[in-house]
Motif scaffolding. Sequence first.
Motif, PDB file in Angstrom:
ATOM      1  N   LEU A   6      69.237  74.512  30.980  1.00 32.58           N
ATOM      2  CA  LEU A   6      67.937  75.168  30.729  1.00 32.58           C
ATOM      3  C   LEU A   6      66.867  74.133  30.438  1.00 32.58           C
ATOM      4  CD1 LEU A   6      70.226  77.179  28.934  1.00 32.58           C
ATOM      5  CD2 LEU A   6      68.264  78.592  29.459  1.00 32.58           C
ATOM      6  N   GLU A   7      65.754  74.233  31.145  1.00 35.60           N
ATOM      7  CA  GLU A   7      64.672  73.250  30.993  1.00 35.60           C
ATOM      8  C   GLU A   7      63.346  73.996  30.828  1.00 35.60           C
ATOM      9  OE1 GLU A   7      64.103  69.867  30.672  1.00 35.60           O
ATOM     10  OE2 GLU A   7      62.030  70.580  30.597  1.00 35.60           O
ATOM     11  N   LYS A   8      62.594  73.588  29.791  1.00 29.79           N
ATOM     12  CA  LYS A   8      61.340  74.308  29.521  1.00 29.79           C
ATOM     13  C   LYS A   8      60.238  73.994  30.540  1.00 29.79           C
ATOM     14  CE  LYS A   8      59.442  70.978  26.237  1.00 29.79           C
ATOM     15  NZ  LYS A   8      59.136  70.661  24.855  1.00 29.79           N
TER      16      LYS A   8
ATOM     17  N   LEU B 265      55.363  61.313  33.337  1.00 33.48           N
ATOM     18  CA  LEU B 265      56.126  60.088  33.097  1.00 33.48           C
ATOM     19  C   LEU B 265      55.924  59.659  31.647  1.00 33.48           C
ATOM     20  CD1 LEU B 265      57.614  57.460  34.191  1.00 33.48           C
ATOM     21  CD2 LEU B 265      55.335  56.504  34.443  1.00 33.48           C
ATOM     22  N   GLN B 266      57.041  59.377  30.953  1.00 33.76           N
ATOM     23  CA  GLN B 266      56.901  58.885  29.572  1.00 33.76           C
ATOM     24  C   GLN B 266      57.855  57.737  29.365  1.00 33.76           C
ATOM     25  OE1 GLN B 266      57.425  62.471  27.322  1.00 33.76           O
ATOM     26  NE2 GLN B 266      55.242  62.644  26.952  1.00 33.76           N
ATOM     27  N   CYS B 267      57.845  56.799  30.290  1.00 38.68           N
ATOM     28  CA  CYS B 267      58.870  55.751  30.230  1.00 38.68           C
ATOM     29  C   CYS B 267      58.361  54.523  30.966  1.00 38.68           C
ATOM     30  CB  CYS B 267      60.129  56.287  30.907  1.00 38.68           C
ATOM     31  SG  CYS B 267      61.529  55.175  30.868  1.00 38.68           S
TER      32      CYS B 267
ATOM     33  N   GLY C 262      60.502  52.656  32.385  1.00 39.71           N
ATOM     34  CA  GLY C 262      61.409  52.651  33.543  1.00 39.71           C
ATOM     35  C   GLY C 262      62.155  51.347  33.727  1.00 39.71           C
ATOM     36  N   LEU C 263      62.336  50.595  32.648  1.00 37.59           N
ATOM     37  CA  LEU C 263      63.079  49.336  32.740  1.00 37.59           C
ATOM     38  C   LEU C 263      64.495  49.566  32.212  1.00 37.59           C
ATOM     39  CD1 LEU C 263      62.692  46.270  33.407  1.00 37.59           C
ATOM     40  CD2 LEU C 263      62.411  45.933  30.954  1.00 37.59           C
ATOM     41  N   VAL C 264      65.479  49.322  33.065  1.00 37.50           N
ATOM     42  CA  VAL C 264      66.863  49.511  32.612  1.00 37.50           C
ATOM     43  C   VAL C 264      67.692  48.288  32.959  1.00 37.50           C
ATOM     44  CG1 VAL C 264      67.042  52.028  32.621  1.00 37.50           C
ATOM     45  CG2 VAL C 264      67.393  50.776  34.747  1.00 37.50           C
TER      46      VAL C 264
ATOM     47  N   ASP D 182      61.536  54.072  39.586  1.00 42.27           N
ATOM     48  CA  ASP D 182      60.631  55.207  39.772  1.00 42.27           C
ATOM     49  C   ASP D 182      61.228  56.301  38.898  1.00 42.27           C
ATOM     50  OD1 ASP D 182      59.592  57.617  40.488  1.00 42.27           O
ATOM     51  OD2 ASP D 182      60.008  57.440  42.631  1.00 42.27           O
ATOM     52  N   ARG D 183      60.773  56.355  37.647  1.00 41.18           N
ATOM     53  CA  ARG D 183      61.452  57.183  36.648  1.00 41.18           C
ATOM     54  C   ARG D 183      61.306  58.682  36.956  1.00 41.18           C
ATOM     55  NH1 ARG D 183      62.914  57.767  30.970  1.00 41.18           N
ATOM     56  NH2 ARG D 183      63.562  59.926  31.122  1.00 41.18           N
ATOM     57  N   VAL D 184      60.131  59.074  37.459  1.00 38.48           N
ATOM     58  CA  VAL D 184      59.970  60.498  37.788  1.00 38.48           C
ATOM     59  C   VAL D 184      60.949  60.870  38.905  1.00 38.48           C
ATOM     60  CG1 VAL D 184      58.373  62.236  38.671  1.00 38.48           C
ATOM     61  CG2 VAL D 184      57.568  60.543  37.011  1.00 38.48           C
TER      62      VAL D 184
ATOM     63  N   GLY E 257      71.850  62.052  23.860  1.00 42.70           N
ATOM     64  CA  GLY E 257      70.592  61.404  24.285  1.00 42.70           C
ATOM     65  C   GLY E 257      69.615  61.267  23.124  1.00 42.70           C
ATOM     66  N   ASP E 258      68.324  61.378  23.434  1.00 43.56           N
ATOM     67  CA  ASP E 258      67.296  61.239  22.396  1.00 43.56           C
ATOM     68  C   ASP E 258      67.506  62.259  21.270  1.00 43.56           C
ATOM     69  OD1 ASP E 258      66.109  59.192  23.763  1.00 43.56           O
ATOM     70  OD2 ASP E 258      64.125  60.117  23.892  1.00 43.56           O
ATOM     71  N   ALA E 259      68.023  63.432  21.597  1.00 43.00           N
ATOM     72  CA  ALA E 259      68.268  64.455  20.565  1.00 43.00           C
ATOM     73  C   ALA E 259      69.273  63.960  19.536  1.00 43.00           C
ATOM     74  CB  ALA E 259      68.781  65.740  21.221  1.00 43.00           C
TER      75      ALA E 259
HETATM   76  C1  LIG Z   1      56.582  55.218  26.585  1.00 43.21           C
HETATM   77  C2  LIG Z   1      58.106  55.182  26.659  1.00 43.21           C
HETATM   78  C3  LIG Z   1      58.716  54.168  27.367  1.00 43.21           C
HETATM   79  C4  LIG Z   1      60.126  54.134  27.493  1.00 43.21           C
HETATM   80  N1  LIG Z   1      60.669  53.149  28.224  1.00 43.21           N
HETATM   81  C5  LIG Z   1      62.024  53.123  28.393  1.00 43.21           C
HETATM   82  C6  LIG Z   1      62.623  52.123  29.226  1.00 43.21           C
HETATM   83  O1  LIG Z   1      61.926  51.295  29.827  1.00 43.21           O
HETATM   84  N2  LIG Z   1      63.978  52.129  29.350  1.00 43.21           N
HETATM   85  C7  LIG Z   1      64.756  53.068  28.727  1.00 43.21           C
HETATM   86  O2  LIG Z   1      65.998  53.017  28.851  1.00 43.21           O
HETATM   87  N3  LIG Z   1      64.214  54.028  27.953  1.00 43.21           N
HETATM   88  C8  LIG Z   1      62.876  54.086  27.782  1.00 43.21           C
HETATM   89  N4  LIG Z   1      62.316  55.074  27.017  1.00 43.21           N
HETATM   90  C9  LIG Z   1      63.202  56.066  26.384  1.00 43.21           C
HETATM   91  C10 LIG Z   1      63.703  57.072  27.409  1.00 43.21           C
HETATM   92  O3  LIG Z   1      62.629  57.618  28.128  1.00 43.21           O
HETATM   93  C11 LIG Z   1      64.494  58.179  26.691  1.00 43.21           C
HETATM   94  O4  LIG Z   1      65.494  57.581  25.879  1.00 43.21           O
HETATM   95  C12 LIG Z   1      65.142  59.146  27.688  1.00 43.21           C
HETATM   96  O5  LIG Z   1      64.168  59.876  28.387  1.00 43.21           O
HETATM   97  C13 LIG Z   1      66.061  60.120  26.945  1.00 43.21           C
HETATM   98  O6  LIG Z   1      66.553  61.086  27.843  1.00 43.21           O
HETATM   99  P1  LIG Z   1      66.992  62.525  27.306  1.00 43.21           P
HETATM  100  O7  LIG Z   1      67.484  63.258  28.511  1.00 43.21           O
HETATM  101  O8  LIG Z   1      67.886  62.373  26.129  1.00 43.21           O
HETATM  102  O9  LIG Z   1      65.667  63.192  26.716  1.00 43.21           O
HETATM  103  P2  LIG Z   1      64.300  63.553  27.443  1.00 43.21           P
HETATM  104  O10 LIG Z   1      64.023  62.643  28.572  1.00 43.21           O
HETATM  105  O11 LIG Z   1      63.297  63.659  26.363  1.00 43.21           O
HETATM  106  O12 LIG Z   1      64.583  65.001  28.032  1.00 43.21           O
HETATM  107  C14 LIG Z   1      64.670  66.137  27.208  1.00 43.21           C
HETATM  108  C15 LIG Z   1      64.364  67.358  28.059  1.00 43.21           C
HETATM  109  O13 LIG Z   1      64.545  68.531  27.257  1.00 43.21           O
HETATM  110  C16 LIG Z   1      63.497  69.441  27.549  1.00 43.21           C
HETATM  111  N5  LIG Z   1      63.355  70.332  26.377  1.00 43.21           N
HETATM  112  C17 LIG Z   1      62.934  70.012  25.131  1.00 43.21           C
HETATM  113  N6  LIG Z   1      62.958  71.105  24.322  1.00 43.21           N
HETATM  114  C18 LIG Z   1      63.414  72.113  25.083  1.00 43.21           C
HETATM  115  C19 LIG Z   1      63.639  73.497  24.824  1.00 43.21           C
HETATM  116  N7  LIG Z   1      63.429  74.037  23.609  1.00 43.21           N
HETATM  117  N8  LIG Z   1      64.115  74.280  25.837  1.00 43.21           N
HETATM  118  C20 LIG Z   1      64.353  73.756  27.067  1.00 43.21           C
HETATM  119  N9  LIG Z   1      64.116  72.443  27.387  1.00 43.21           N
HETATM  120  C21 LIG Z   1      63.674  71.649  26.406  1.00 43.21           C
HETATM  121  C22 LIG Z   1      62.288  68.539  27.768  1.00 43.21           C
HETATM  122  O14 LIG Z   1      61.290  69.203  28.513  1.00 43.21           O
HETATM  123  C23 LIG Z   1      62.909  67.382  28.545  1.00 43.21           C
HETATM  124  O15 LIG Z   1      62.886  67.591  29.925  1.00 43.21           O
HETATM  125  C24 LIG Z   1      60.921  55.142  26.856  1.00 43.21           C
HETATM  126  C25 LIG Z   1      60.305  56.153  26.132  1.00 43.21           C
HETATM  127  C26 LIG Z   1      58.905  56.199  26.031  1.00 43.21           C
HETATM  128  C27 LIG Z   1      58.284  57.306  25.235  1.00 43.21           C
END
Ligand SMILES: Cc1cc2nc3c(=O)[nH]c(=O)nc-3n(C[C@H](O)[C@H](O)[C@H](O)COP(=O)(O)OP(=O)(O)OC[C@H]3O[C@@H](n4cnc5c(N)ncnc54)[C@H](O)[C@@H]3O)c2cc1C
Length: 393
Positions: free
Chosen positions: A32-34, A42-44, A46-48, A93-95, A265-267
Amino acid sequence: MINYDVLIVGAGPVGTTFARHIAEKGYKVGLLEKKKNIGVPLQCAGLVGKQIKEVNLLPDELIINKVYGAHIHSPSGHLLTVAKNNPEAYVLDRVGYDKFLAQMAVDAGADLFLNHRVTDVDIKNGIVYSGNDRDEMHGKIIVGADGYNSLMARKVSESGVQKIVQAAQFLVDFDRDLFDTNYVHLHVKSAISPGFIWAIPISASSARIGLFGNLDYHTFKNILKDFLSQDKDCSGYAITKKYHGMIPVYDSKKKLVKDRTILLGDAASQVKPTTGGGLILGFKCAQIAADVTSRALDEDDTRILKDYESEYQNKFKKELIDQLRVQKIFKSLNDDDLDHMFVKLKELGADEIISEYGDMDDQSILVKELVKRGILFKILPKLLSRRIVNLRK
Ligand SMILES: Cc1cc2nc3c(=O)[nH]c(=O)nc-3n(C[C@H](O)[C@H](O)[C@H](O)COP(=O)(O)OP(=O)(O)OC[C@H]3O[C@@H](n4cnc5c(N)ncnc54)[C@H](O)[C@@H]3O)c2cc1C
């Protein structure tokens, strides 16, 4: 009510990678994705690190640049250059990558529900509510991969307000070729320490320039603008896009499993403290989580989910805590200390050691090598050296 073996909240890169792994094992998976569109905005940066090729799929067409090294700049302009013979990192290309990973999950059999904001979860009974109508879905196991502001994390740990730092990034075009695309630039300054400013070329004349740290977005924008206007090499630029994002602060005590729910992940704050990077660690954890989840489903016993937390801690806790310590030390250095450190590192030939032992995803190897060769003791004040020694214990 639709029933799934596994329901995943959040179709970011980590959630979709986990979804693919678990769907490939033959389970019924709902994702499920909001958002209406995966991966945007894009919020990254994109360097890995190169390890990405070992921990996830990565088609060549999504690699914008191969990075062989870094130019690291001190506050007053001393330069350390570290380089490898082979690519050390990739600029993505992170997107496109987020969309690709989501498609791979769907191809493996996962049902992807876009525009489905999860509003509540009954983690004991495995019921997920989404949208204004509180649509219900049931999952034997629920996975919270919903990013830094995780609803699921609040369910798993009632106490848990996630600590975050801000990040800002500009996409900058220059009126001439300025970059060797094989190198990224990192600028350290005590004002933003332990964060840093990055300039990641995406072509010879454009770059993602950003920073992260414990400051607000307005201050960040000013720091980036000052950086661009003060650096004589950066004249003749246009900012074509501005991004703002959040990075969770790694929390070694964070609870990741409760009832039939796990965080990922980030959560789960699975982010490297020194760089804010979350992709590689998140992908590694997605694999562990998928293996443990499939065992729990096979044996119809959600108590097995606890193994995910213990495997994660066993594998990564020490490295992540070491990184927190390194970060703390950096935070305590002023600009003069940082300049002094650069000069000394160069004198002692540390750039070669960093080139040999530096690893974007496992920095303790390098720190230990610098300690072993006595280099850190020569450059840091005694007090700080004593703290570094603890890294070996
Ligand atoms: C500016 C910036 C630069 C970065 N640069 C790097 C980098 O160069 N290299 C690197 O490794 N990492 C980088 N990161 C970190 C990286 O982007 C994150 O660690 C990564 O995106 C985590 O992935 P994720 O799937 O855990 O979470 P996310 O990418 O945050 O995905 C979470 C998803 O959950 C969805 N969601 C949230 N709440 C709900 C809800 N209630 N119901 C349904 N869907 C929901 C969101 O819409 C989103 O799509 C960067 C971060 C930022 C902010």
